[in-house]
Design a protein around this motif. Structure first.
Motif, mmCIF file in Angstrom:
data_model
loop_
_atom_site.group_PDB
_atom_site.id
_atom_site.type_symbol
_atom_site.label_atom_id
_atom_site.label_comp_id
_atom_site.label_asym_id
_atom_site.label_seq_id
_atom_site.Cartn_x
_atom_site.Cartn_y
_atom_site.Cartn_z
ATOM 1 N N PHE A 250 -52.642 -93.916 25.026
ATOM 2 C CA PHE A 250 -52.887 -93.189 23.782
ATOM 3 C C PHE A 250 -51.634 -93.182 22.904
ATOM 4 O O PHE A 250 -51.697 -93.416 21.700
ATOM 5 N N ILE B 277 -47.641 -87.391 16.766
ATOM 6 C CA ILE B 277 -48.968 -87.271 17.354
ATOM 7 C C ILE B 277 -49.402 -85.814 17.220
ATOM 8 O O ILE B 277 -48.768 -84.919 17.779
ATOM 9 N N ASP B 278 -50.451 -85.622 16.448
ATOM 10 C CA ASP B 278 -50.997 -84.275 16.273
ATOM 11 C C ASP B 278 -51.783 -83.877 17.520
ATOM 12 O O ASP B 278 -52.317 -84.738 18.234
ATOM 13 N N PRO B 279 -51.868 -82.571 17.779
ATOM 14 C CA PRO B 279 -52.708 -82.124 18.897
ATOM 15 C C PRO B 279 -54.121 -82.685 18.725
ATOM 16 O O PRO B 279 -54.660 -82.719 17.613
ATOM 17 N N THR B 280 -54.672 -83.174 19.792
ATOM 18 C CA THR B 280 -55.985 -83.815 19.708
ATOM 19 C C THR B 280 -56.738 -83.622 21.009
ATOM 20 O O THR B 280 -56.163 -83.217 22.020
ATOM 21 N N SER B 281 -57.996 -83.886 20.968
ATOM 22 C CA SER B 281 -58.807 -83.858 22.188
ATOM 23 C C SER B 281 -59.813 -84.994 22.115
ATOM 24 O O SER B 281 -60.138 -85.483 21.033
ATOM 25 N N PHE B 282 -60.268 -85.444 23.258
ATOM 26 C CA PHE B 282 -61.279 -86.477 23.308
ATOM 27 C C PHE B 282 -61.996 -86.361 24.646
ATOM 28 O O PHE B 282 -61.501 -85.742 25.585
ATOM 29 N N SER C 173 -51.045 -95.019 19.238
ATOM 30 C CA SER C 173 -50.597 -94.239 18.076
ATOM 31 C C SER C 173 -49.384 -94.888 17.423
ATOM 32 O O SER C 173 -49.286 -94.969 16.199
ATOM 33 N N LYS D 146 -48.248 -94.306 13.448
ATOM 34 C CA LYS D 146 -48.125 -92.854 13.357
ATOM 35 C C LYS D 146 -46.701 -92.430 13.724
ATOM 36 O O LYS D 146 -46.145 -92.896 14.710
#
Length: 106
Positions: free
Chosen positions: A33, A45-50, A37, A42
């Motif tokens: 990941f 890295i912004d907070p994210t979920s998947f 990015s 980028k």
């Protein structure tokens, strides 16, 4: 990762070595990941979920208490034998997981 800054400042470690060390502690899912990015340009890295499909494996070694007691009465040699026995057993599980493209997230 308290040791990471000291490793980063040591000239004896090459980039590949640091990468290998990080791989021991960072799940492949996360490192992939991050790489994607960076490739996508980028800067952060912004907070994210998947969501992803996965399996959780819980292992109970039948007779482990009796086996460990048997090894432990032998002192240090017994403890070494217990470690070798459990490493072989767990190693076989790890091999199967990797053969089928799995990843181990600790």
């Amino acid at each position: 990762w308290l040791f990471a800054p000291s490793i980063a400042n040591m000239d004896i470690f090459h980039e590949a070595t640091k990468s290998d060390l990080a791989h021991c502690f960072v799940p492949e899912l996360l490192s992939n990941f991050i790489r994607k990015s960076v490739r996508d340009g980028k800067n952060k890295i912004d907070p994210t979920s998947f969501f992803l499909k996965g399996v959780c494996l819980l292992v109970d070694i039948s007779g482990f208490t009796m086996m460990s007691e048997t090894f432990c009465v032998q002192g240090k040699n017994g403890l070494d034998g217990l470690q070798q026995t459990t490493n072989v057993y767990m190693g076989q599980l790890v091999d199967v997981i990797y053969q089928f493209g799995g990843d181990i997230i600790k």
